[in-house]
Design an enzyme around this catalytic site. Structure first.
Site, PDB file in Angstrom:
ATOM      1  N   GLY A  10      -2.476 106.823  42.532  1.00  0.00           N
ATOM      2  CA  GLY A  10      -3.788 106.987  43.329  1.00  0.00           C
ATOM      3  C   GLY A  10      -4.796 106.188  42.605  1.00  0.00           C
ATOM      4  O   GLY A  10      -5.604 105.731  43.039  1.00  0.00           O
ATOM      5  N   ASN A  46       2.093 116.227  25.812  1.00  0.00           N
ATOM      6  CA  ASN A  46       3.417 115.558  25.638  1.00  0.00           C
ATOM      7  C   ASN A  46       3.069 114.147  25.257  1.00  0.00           C
ATOM      8  O   ASN A  46       2.932 113.463  25.904  1.00  0.00           O
ATOM      9  CB  ASN A  46       4.258 115.568  26.979  1.00  0.00           C
ATOM     10  CG  ASN A  46       5.543 115.060  26.772  1.00  0.00           C
ATOM     11  OD1 ASN A  46       5.822 114.107  26.212  1.00  0.00           O
ATOM     12  ND2 ASN A  46       6.619 115.589  27.650  1.00  0.00           N
ATOM     13  N   GLN A  84       0.638 107.101  29.831  1.00  0.00           N
ATOM     14  CA  GLN A  84      -0.787 106.895  30.482  1.00  0.00           C
ATOM     15  C   GLN A  84      -1.725 105.835  29.681  1.00  0.00           C
ATOM     16  O   GLN A  84      -2.303 105.105  30.389  1.00  0.00           O
ATOM     17  CB  GLN A  84      -1.019 108.024  30.688  1.00  0.00           C
ATOM     18  CG  GLN A  84      -0.856 108.680  31.900  1.00  0.00           C
ATOM     19  CD  GLN A  84      -1.368 109.793  32.341  1.00  0.00           C
ATOM     20  OE1 GLN A  84      -1.862 110.890  31.769  1.00  0.00           O
ATOM     21  NE2 GLN A  84      -2.439 109.893  33.377  1.00  0.00           N
ATOM     22  N   LYS A 127      -7.934 116.345  24.996  1.00  0.00           N
ATOM     23  CA  LYS A 127      -8.795 115.859  25.812  1.00  0.00           C
ATOM     24  C   LYS A 127      -8.476 114.808  26.707  1.00  0.00           C
ATOM     25  O   LYS A 127      -7.331 114.807  26.863  1.00  0.00           O
ATOM     26  CB  LYS A 127      -9.940 115.093  24.692  1.00  0.00           C
ATOM     27  CG  LYS A 127     -10.538 115.998  23.830  1.00  0.00           C
ATOM     28  CD  LYS A 127     -11.367 115.308  22.946  1.00  0.00           C
ATOM     29  CE  LYS A 127     -11.221 114.391  21.742  1.00  0.00           C
ATOM     30  NZ  LYS A 127     -12.003 113.901  21.027  1.00  0.00           N
ATOM     31  N   VAL A 148      -6.923 111.782  29.038  1.00  0.00           N
ATOM     32  CA  VAL A 148      -6.181 110.650  28.512  1.00  0.00           C
ATOM     33  C   VAL A 148      -6.066 109.786  29.661  1.00  0.00           C
ATOM     34  O   VAL A 148      -5.928 108.560  29.351  1.00  0.00           O
ATOM     35  CB  VAL A 148      -4.635 111.178  28.295  1.00  0.00           C
ATOM     36  CG1 VAL A 148      -3.517 110.130  28.482  1.00  0.00           C
ATOM     37  CG2 VAL A 148      -4.428 112.135  27.040  1.00  0.00           C
ATOM     38  N   GLY A 149      -5.729 109.945  31.015  1.00  0.00           N
ATOM     39  CA  GLY A 149      -5.672 109.150  32.073  1.00  0.00           C
ATOM     40  C   GLY A 149      -6.403 107.880  32.282  1.00  0.00           C
ATOM     41  O   GLY A 149      -5.981 106.832  32.503  1.00  0.00           O
ATOM     42  N   GLU A 150      -7.647 108.080  32.070  1.00  0.00           N
ATOM     43  CA  GLU A 150      -8.697 107.210  32.357  1.00  0.00           C
ATOM     44  C   GLU A 150      -9.079 106.152  30.952  1.00  0.00           C
ATOM     45  O   GLU A 150      -9.553 105.341  30.950  1.00  0.00           O
ATOM     46  CB  GLU A 150      -9.901 107.579  32.913  1.00  0.00           C
ATOM     47  CG  GLU A 150      -9.404 108.055  34.253  1.00  0.00           C
ATOM     48  CD  GLU A 150     -10.429 108.855  35.051  1.00  0.00           C
ATOM     49  OE1 GLU A 150     -11.061 108.044  35.660  1.00  0.00           O
ATOM     50  OE2 GLU A 150     -10.181 110.130  35.333  1.00  0.00           O
TER      51      GLU A 150
END
Lengths: 762, 328, 185
Positions: free
Chosen positions: A244, A655, A662, A725, A727-729
């Site tokens: 997404g 994890n 990511q 905190k 991580v994805g972006e």
């Protein structure tokens, strides 16, 4: 269908939080069994194809449906003229709509690719052919192709983004060293490999939608409002999402018209956007331009930053890409002036793409810091360390955690930065010039409330359920780990069900907030269920442990008396003994986020209660430092990456295996941003020409070098319940700047407009 | 895709007449035809699958030539030892084309016949004007975004780039195209757009390319294909060059073959560069000066001017590599 | 496709009545998929991808672009990796078709490539994964898994927007060590 019965290998740090078990949804995905929205078998399906405008502005005077309606298999042709309006829905920020009606097919055209008709037929092939048979009569009007055309002007000021700290103009005038440069980023597209689409089915007034969703509750609310039905009458199902990156969080016009067609036909309708349509049915990142002036003293202490930003938006919608998101935060700067303007043009409204704001902001700032380092004759890393702020220079608050120095040190050490010859073009490998560049990145900790159900089953296993979604983030796995930690269970005994709007509530999986808040919600629910279980064990007359101990612990699926008063009792045996088939707890984290029960619906179906990173005592952000080596073929201008080292502080990693994936994913997307990606607009038509995957270039395997990621984070108790905190972006922020800086180091050429291509360097 | 009828031809005699019908199209690997049918650029009423025709998928090499059946898949040719030995440029051009999957599907004959990637050509709904698609309708690309468009071989009517790699190598080494019972030099097979850009290949209706033939030559055996592009793989050429070289005993250039891809409306043989090199010693200065002739006669546009510099440099690089290969 | 298409009619005219009669919209064909015959009703223009997904409900094979540009629909045809979106179902008649659903053993034992993908975390969203895995199986079989660079080049027909590339390469290397390859000719 769901990953419930998967037994993953035990990870090398256990199955609990902080362990590295493989994804529990992995087995379904590698077998081809994971049922994405478009894979759901639905009885009696009709297939829809969208027809879109070929002009940028004007009106649809009429559409001749005759030939299409006569084509074999055609069931329904919807046009602006024959489609009843829907109710207008409130916005995702929770604001009431400006009008009462919403027309998913409008006669007024504001951008190329705007949906103007829908053709539904028995088969996809029939619908596809019939869609070519519509005759559209347009009345064209003048348009603005993009924000570079003179008529687009300077746009509108965005006062909420104005920052005036100290006196930047005066400070710049007196600075020993100044640099001034303009940076640009093009329209960038999210391009998940799963195209947007949905199947909509009505059962009376109840609407079921199989649609990929980063935000089931928000999208379900939107559909409910459009169709004037209750929130509970909408069921959105999205167990898996094929990527997404910000683009699947909102209900979109194609969803409205597909659901509308299903209602009119009385049959389930499936609509999947064609790949070209995915470039115009929803927006990607807005094109941006930033003018940055940096002033420093001769030692390299930053004195002032003057920042001016411009971005595109559409003629009928406002999307704000906050271009000073990193500018105001990264360095100790006494004087800062920042303004931003937004320029409406005839495009689809831009939207969120991975790290909206921080990404272009860091690109400009981190390139400018490199330019300043060269102007000063200093090492770019040393310059950054010299200006490392002790507290948030914008809010004045202390950092909850900022292990930026540790990230610089770990990254530089692993990369070997100390061996860098700073002279551009000085490092070579045969005919290739090597470039070593670095840059920093950041992403804020956003917080919303979450809710989860945790259920202890009669067999001693545990179920976790929430409407949150896993688009590859690892939600299934880390939520299972959270419960496994609380119960001391192996992961194989935890089942996780996600991605169904009938499950307990969850806010948007965006802004890198999902993991922090949903692990918190699951942890809370799991602890509550555990407390209830222990209470039953201590107090239920049928409990073998009643009267034996005053306290109990739970570990490895058993109730344990702390001083060995009784042998450990398996949970399953307790439940059998007390005649229960389950013990469950539903918990939300509204209170922790300063909300009340009556805020509940708003909290989960809008972003109006999302908390800013400085809401509270601290300023809370993730941090990273990228180090890049690339090779430029001097004669031919081609850039090929050789290796990347990124050190990052995202607090505790729930994890690490999945978090590292990511971060690497963000880096890969950043490589595309730096060297390949950008919408190419034919300004005569306001049309994005490269609206496909052969011409809008995503990185391939061959473009990606070895990537090392190093976590330097420590648990941050202020940022989230379990200390993580976002991580994805994070991984994409600053990466393009590191590459641009490396290109400069290799060639002496400063390319300030992305992407950096052969044409720039040959 | 518009509706069509599928026929599977089993003999060449059967396929020809089927393919000659006005609204029929030949289907081999399908990677071009189905793509263009989905774009609504081609609208066949009948599709004739020729992949089951016997005898067209052989690779044979003898002292005089390398024979490649038109239905040989790209991947098979790319891997074949005889191809690698007889013409490394062809093997490399194939290896640098498309993706592994497409190379397993696409045939050599079909590869030659691939169509331009001009964005205006590929989107008839948005851009009605295209002389290549619809004779006399105009050219939407002129005045548009043309960074991928041709600088060489263009006409008022069309500036679309020929996108292929294999054909560039074939033209360089003087390959011959077999069309049933007639033969034609590869260089003549691709038609300049001129006033008739819709006529792209020297094929009459119903004619089927049956084989490609590469005459044995020292320059073919010592050849290479270089492809320059922004993406490291799976992208059409920004500029490509096929080069073949034969040195005489005295160290002078006895034979040199050069062709460019990515910059011209057809695979572009560099006769002027070849002439400037033949008989000369391959000194750095000679190579450099000759390479500069590569873009002679080019008509650049503002957004593809950089290819004026890139193409000569790539030619130079290819020649250097072939010479270094000699030293090694 | 949008409406002005008629103004842009290409050299070939739109389909009209043919001398031999209009094509039959749906006809049964037999496709041999994962070791079993499947009778499926298709139109002549139905792609193998749409036949698998929409008509046989074998949805492991994904549609990412439908234009031969992403690799998500990679399947094996007579052992060769191909794109199902640019293959007509009727072209595949008589060939052995292998899809992700048939890769694991009948007893559920994972193929070495599948196991390696799990072990290396070689996917995130998982959407491109069936195509990556089918491509990887062929890549190893073809003998193109000799080095990281070779794997990257020969896997480049499979796009992954989550950016799992480094882990996919590691998975292919891991699986290649356990699997035979055909010597390239």
């Amino acid at each position: 269908m769901s990953p419930l019965d998967i037994s993953p290998q035990r990870g090398d740090a256990g199955d609990g939080i902080g362990g590295r078990p493989p994804r529990i949804d992995g087995l379904a995905k590698i077998r081809g069994e994971a049922a994405y929205a478009m894979d759901q078998p639905v009885e009696g399906l009709a297939h829809a194809v969208l027809v879109t405008a070929t002009i940028a502005a004007g009106w649809v005077r009429g559409i001749d449906r005759t030939a299409a309606e006569a084509a074999p298999g055609v069931l329904l042709v919807l046009t602006p003229g024959n489609t009843p309006p829907l109710h207008a829905a409130s916005t995702w920020t929770g604001e009431a709509p400006p009008t009462s009606e919403y027309r998913p097919l409008e006669p007024e055209i504001r951008h190329v690719g705007q949906q103007i008709a829908l053709v539904v037929a028995e088969s996809l092939e029939q619908a596809t052919e019939a869609a070519t048979l519509l005759r559209v009569d347009y009345e064209a009007a003048p348009f603005l192709a993009d924000f570079t055309v003179p008529d687009a002007g300077e746009g509108q000021d965005l006062p909420p983004l104005t920052i005036e700290r100290g006196d930047a103009d005066t400070a710049l005038a007196s600075a020993d060293i100044r640099i001034s440069a303009e940076y640009g980023t093009p329209r960038e597209y999210n391009v998940p490999i799963e195209p947007h689409g949905l199947t909509a089915r009505w059962d009376g007034d109840a609407l079921t939608l199989w649609e990929p969703s980063q935000w089931l509750d928000g999208m379900a609310r939107n559909y409910a409002e459009w169709f004037g039905i209750g929130f509970e009458q909408v069921r959105l199902i999205s167990p898996y999402i094929g990527g997404g990156f910000g683009s699947k969080a909102l209900a979109l016009p194609h969803g409205a018209i597909a659901a509308q067609a299903a209602r009119m036909l009385g049959r389930p309708v499936k609509l999947v956007l064609t790949r070209p349509q995915t470039f115009t049915a929803f927006g990607g990142r807005a094109a941006t331009r930033q003018l940055l002036e940096l002033g420093a003293d001769a030692d390299g202490h930053l004195l002032a930053i003057r920042h001016r930003g411009w971005q595109e938006t559409s003629r009928n919608g406002l999307w704000v890409e906050p271009l000073n998101a990193a500018t105001a935060l990264m360095y100790e700067v006494p004087h800062l002036s920042s303004r931003q303007r937004v320029v409406p043009v005839n495009t689809v409204t831009p939207s969120a793409k991975r790290a909206p704001g921080e990404n272009p902001s860091a690109f400009a700032l981190e390139c400018a810091m490199d330019e300043l380092a060269y102007a000063l004759g200093q090492d770019p890393l040393a310059l950054r360390l010299r200006n490392e702020p002790g507290r948030d220079p914008h809010s004045g608050k202390l950092w909850s955690s900022r292990r930026m120095r540790e990230a610089y040190a770990a990254g530089a050490d692993s990369f070997g930065w100390a061996r860098r010859n700073p002279t551009p073009g000085a490092m070579r490998d045969g005919p290739l010039r090597l470039g070593w560049g670095m840059a920093a990145g950041t992403y804020p900790v956003r917080r919303s409330a979450g809710e989860a159900m945790v259920r202890i089953l009669a067999d001693g296993g545990v179920e976790v359920a929430s409407s949150t979604s896993d688009m590859g983030t690892g939600a299934y796995t880390i939520l299972a780990q959270t419960a496994a930690s609380v119960f001391g269970l192996p992961l194989a005994r935890v089942r996780v069900t996600l991605g169904d709007s009938t499950l307990p509530r969850a806010p948007v999986s965006g802004g890198s907030q999902m993991a922090g808040l949903m692990t918190g919600a699951v942890d809370k629910a799991a602890r509550a269920a555990r407390e209830e279980l222990i209470g039953l064990a201590l107090n239920d007359p049928r409990s073998p442990l009643r009267g034996v101990a005053n306290t109990l612990a739970v570990a490895e699926g058993r109730l344990i008396a702390p001083r060995g008063e009784a042998p450990p009792l398996p949970i399953a045996e307790l439940l059998t003994a007390i005649g229960r088939d389950r013990v469950e707890a539903l918990r939300d984290t509204l209170a922790e986020n300063g909300l009340k029960p009556e805020d509940r619906y708003r909290a989960f179906t809008t972003v109006s209660t999302m908390r800013a990173p400085t809401d509270g005592e601290y300023s809370m952000h993730s941090w990273c430092a990228h180090f890049v080596e690339l090779a430029v073929d001097e004669a031919l201008g081609s850039v090929r990456l050789r290796r990347i080292v990124t050190a990052f502080d995202a607090g505790l990693l729930y994890n690490p295996r999945l978090a590292e994936s990511q971060i690497k994913g963000g880096i890969v997307m950043g490589i595309g941003q730096a060297l390949l990606e950008g919408g190419i607009v034919d300004r005569r038509h306001a049309r994005v020409l490269n609206n496909n995957l052969a011409d809008y270039l995503l990185p391939t395997h061959a473009d990606i070098p070895p990537i090392e990621v190093i976590s330097v984070g420590e648990p941050d108790p202020h940022a989230s319940a379990l200390g993580g905190k976002g991580v994805g972006e994070l991984g994409i922020v600053g990466l393009a700047a590191a590459i641009a800086n490396a290109v400069f180091h290799a060639t002496g050429k400063r390319v300030r407009d992305l992407p950096i291509t052969l044409a720039d360097l040959c | 895709m518009r509706d069509f009828a599928y026929h599977r031809a089993t003999t060449l005699e059967q396929a020809g007449p089927l393919a000659a019908r006005a609204e029929s199209a030949i289907l081999a690997g399908g990677t071009t035809l189905l793509d263009l049918a989905k774009c609504d650029v081609v609208r066949p009423a009948e599709v004739v699958d020729i992949t089951h025709l016997p005898g067209l998928a052989d690779i044979r090499a003898d002292a005089e030539s390398l024979h490649l059946g038109a239905l040989v898949r790209m991947a098979a040719a790319m891997r074949h030892v005889a191809v690698r030995a007889a013409c490394p440029a062809v093997a490399q051009a194939l290896a640098l084309s498309a993706s592994a999957q497409i190379r397993n599907m696409a045939t050599l004959g079909g590869n030659l016949l691939q169509r331009t990637r001009c964005a205006y050509y590929r989107d008839p709904a948005s851009f009605p004007a295209c002389n290549r698609r619809t004779p006399g309708s105009g050219c939407a690309a002129a005045g548009g975004v043309t960074h991928h468009h041709a600088l060489l071989g263009t006409s008022e009517a069309c500036i679309a780039t020929y996108p292929g790699d294999l054909a560039v190598a074939l033209v360089a080494v003087g390959a011959v195209i077999e069309i049933g019972t007639r033969w034609m030099p590869a260089e003549d097979f691709f038609l300049l757009p001129g006033e008739t850009p819709h006529r792209e290949f020297a094929l009459e209706p119903g004619e089927i390319v049956t084989a490609l033939c590469i005459p044995a030559s020292a320059a073919s055996r010592r050849s290479a294909y270089l492809k320059l592009r922004d993406r490291a793989s799976y992208e059409f050429a920004s500029v490509s060059v096929a080069a073949g070289l034969e040195l005489a005993a005295d160290g002078t250039i006895a034979d040199v073959r050069l062709a460019l891809g990515g910059v011209a409306t057809i695979p572009w043989r560099l006769h002027a560069v070849e002439a400037a090199l033949t008989g000369r010693h391959p000194t750095p200065a000679t190579l450099r000066e000759a390479s500069l002739l590569a873009m002679q006669g080019a008509t650049p546009r503002p957004d593809n001017r950089h290819k004026l510099d890139l193409a000569p440099r790539l030619v130079h690089r290819a020649l250097e590599q072939l010479l270094q290969g000699d030293a090694a | 496709m949008p409406p002005t298409a008629h103004a842009a009619a290409p050299a070939a005219a739109p389909p009209a009545a043919l001398p031999q009669g209009s094509p039959v919209p749906n006809r049964p064909i037999t496709l041999f998929i994962n070791g079993h015959d499947h009778v499926v009703m298709v139109e002549d223009r139905t792609t193998l991808l749409d036949a698998l997904r929409e008509r046989l409900h074998l949805t492991g094979t994904k549609k990412g672009c439908d234009q031969g540009q992403c690799g998500a629909c990679t399947v094996h045809l007579d052992g060769q990796r191909v794109l199902a979106c640019l293959t007509l179902a009727r072209q595949a008649e008589g060939s052995a078709i292998a899809t992700i659903e048939g890769l694991a053993g009948a007893d559920g034992t994972l193929h070495a490539v599948q196991a390696a993908f799990l072990a290396e975390d070689a996917f995130q969203c998982g959407f491109c994964t069936p195509g990556q895995i089918m491509s990887a199986v062929a890549c190893i079989r073809e003998g193109h898994a000799g080095s990281e660079a070779e794997i990257r080049e020969y896997m480049s027909g499979n796009l992954c927007r989550c950016g799992a590339y480094p882990h996919i390469v590691a998975a292919v290397q891991r699986a290649a060590a356990a699997l035979p390859s055909e010597a390239s000719s």
